[in-house]
Motif scaffolding. Structure first.
Motif, PDB file in Angstrom:
ATOM      1  N   SER A   2       4.819 -14.509  26.447  1.00  0.00           N
ATOM      2  CA  SER A   2       5.453 -15.058  25.255  1.00  0.00           C
ATOM      3  C   SER A   2       4.706 -16.296  24.789  1.00  0.00           C
ATOM      4  N   LYS A   3       5.038 -16.728  23.592  1.00  0.00           N
ATOM      5  CA  LYS A   3       4.441 -17.933  23.026  1.00  0.00           C
ATOM      6  C   LYS A   3       5.520 -19.007  22.932  1.00  0.00           C
TER       7      LYS A   3
ATOM      8  N   LEU B 202       6.799 -22.392  21.515  1.00  0.00           N
ATOM      9  CA  LEU B 202       6.560 -23.267  20.377  1.00  0.00           C
ATOM     10  C   LEU B 202       7.092 -24.664  20.668  1.00  0.00           C
TER      11      LEU B 202
ATOM     12  N   THR C  15      10.920 -19.917  22.055  1.00  0.00           N
ATOM     13  CA  THR C  15       9.967 -18.986  22.662  1.00  0.00           C
ATOM     14  C   THR C  15       9.898 -17.722  21.815  1.00  0.00           C
TER      15      THR C  15
ATOM     16  N   LYS D 186       4.904 -13.060  16.692  1.00  0.00           N
ATOM     17  CA  LYS D 186       3.965 -13.742  17.589  1.00  0.00           C
ATOM     18  C   LYS D 186       2.562 -13.756  16.994  1.00  0.00           C
TER      19      LYS D 186
ATOM     20  N   VAL E 140       0.280 -17.172  16.431  1.00  0.00           N
ATOM     21  CA  VAL E 140      -1.064 -17.339  16.979  1.00  0.00           C
ATOM     22  C   VAL E 140      -2.065 -17.655  15.868  1.00  0.00           C
TER      23      VAL E 140
ATOM     24  N   GLU F 237      -1.737 -21.275  14.490  1.00  0.00           N
ATOM     25  CA  GLU F 237      -2.184 -22.365  15.364  1.00  0.00           C
ATOM     26  C   GLU F 237      -3.586 -22.853  15.010  1.00  0.00           C
TER      27      GLU F 237
END
Length: 316
Positions: free
Chosen positions: A106-107, A109, A194, A226, A230, A233
């Protein structure tokens, strides 16, 4: 068949041609049949064809990945089971390499994340078979990520009071198959959350029904959240232009066009400065819609991913 020209045979395969043309099972994949036809055969080991039918391919394996996850599924093998003798067609089997969503990662944040949809419009929508027209609006739904609308209209507040749940949406436009919501923007945000690998945001085109009947889903489009995080960013703000087909029941059902601004760690003041429409509650159009709409139930469970998997439906 005798020449083992399976590539040549496959060029005439109806399923293969139908998927390529977009007539059926759009976004599904079926692997090429690099083996002899599996129908119609004698009930004995091997492939002994019956003369009353033209040999053809019957049993097939099709697969489809969620938006942004195609790289997690890779075919390894695809072949007929010629030793089965219980039918006049041979089954096929496939082997696949699969990366579960839980292992992709997961990413996380740290800070704020915003999605601003503007210039929303659709084209070539299908009309409602019941009355020969459509009153479309867009509804935004998500899963595996915690998002929230930056502004909530008066009508949506009523919906939340009545049903406890309300997805962000545009106003509806009467009797229109090429609707445009030029003056409306939808802003969704998240903070310190997340984002799962399977975090999907659907834009569902809904058909408004007057009275007590639930609204109907017309078609939908999916975004992988997601992937957007990405990409964002790399810069604090980016604008993406979309012109994509809408899906319903495995086929194209119109198109959707919009601009999407993706912003990381923008303050609400910066957002409102960049997007003036967010300074006000977008209720002008909502007031034109019947207030009685808020008292109706939200649409029942729908499959937003092209109508394939009921278990993955959201309560729209």
């Amino acid at each position: 068949i005798e020449a083992k020209d399976y590539n040549g045979l496959y060029e005439f395969d109806e399923l293969h041609k139908g998927i390529e043309k977009g007539d059926m099972l759009v976004e599904f994949t079926t692997l090429p049949c690099r083996f002899p036809p599996t129908f119609k055969v004698q009930r004995e080991p091997g492939l002994v064809y019956k003369e009353q039918r033209t040999p053809s391919y019957t049993d097939r394996i099709l697969f489809k990945s969620s938006e942004g996850l195609a790289g997690s599924l890779k075919p390894l093998a695809y072949e007929p089971c010629v030793d089965f003798i219980t039918s006049d067609h041979k089954p096929v089997r496939g082997a696949f390499s699969l990366i579960p969503n839980t292992t992709i990662g997961s990413k996380v944040l740290d800070g704020d994340f915003h999605l601003v949809f503007r210039g929303l419009q659709c084209s070539d929508l299908e009309v409602n078979e019941k009355n020969g027209t459509s009153d479309p609006y867009l509804m935004f739904l998500w899963d595996s990520v915690e998002l929230a609308a930056e502004h909530i209209s008066f009508i949506d507040k009523l919906r939340m009071l009545v049903s406890g749940k309300s997805w962000p949406r545009t106003t509806y436009i009467r009797r229109e198959v090429n609707p445009k919501w030029e003056s409306e923007e939808i802003c969704l945000g998240a903070s310190n959350t997340t984002v799962g690998a399977d975090a999907i945001l659907w834009i569902a085109v809904m058909d408004h029904n007057d009275g007590v009947f639930k609204d109907d889903i017309m078609c939908s489009f999916a975004l992988n959240v997601k992937d957007l995080v990405v990409r964002a960013e790399q810069e604090t703000k980016m604008t993406l232009e979309f012109d994509r087909p809408l899906m319903r029941n495995g086929r194209h059902a119109g198109r959707i066009q919009f601009s999407l601004d993706v912003a990381l760690n923008w303050t609400k003041k910066e957002l409102r400065r960049s997007f003036p429409s967010l300074r006000r509650n977008s209720t002008a159009g909502q007031r034109r819609n019947s207030a009685a709409e808020s008292r109706r139930n939200l649409p029942s469970k729908r499959n937003l991913d092209a109508g394939y998997r009921d278990s993955d439906s959201l309560d729209a």
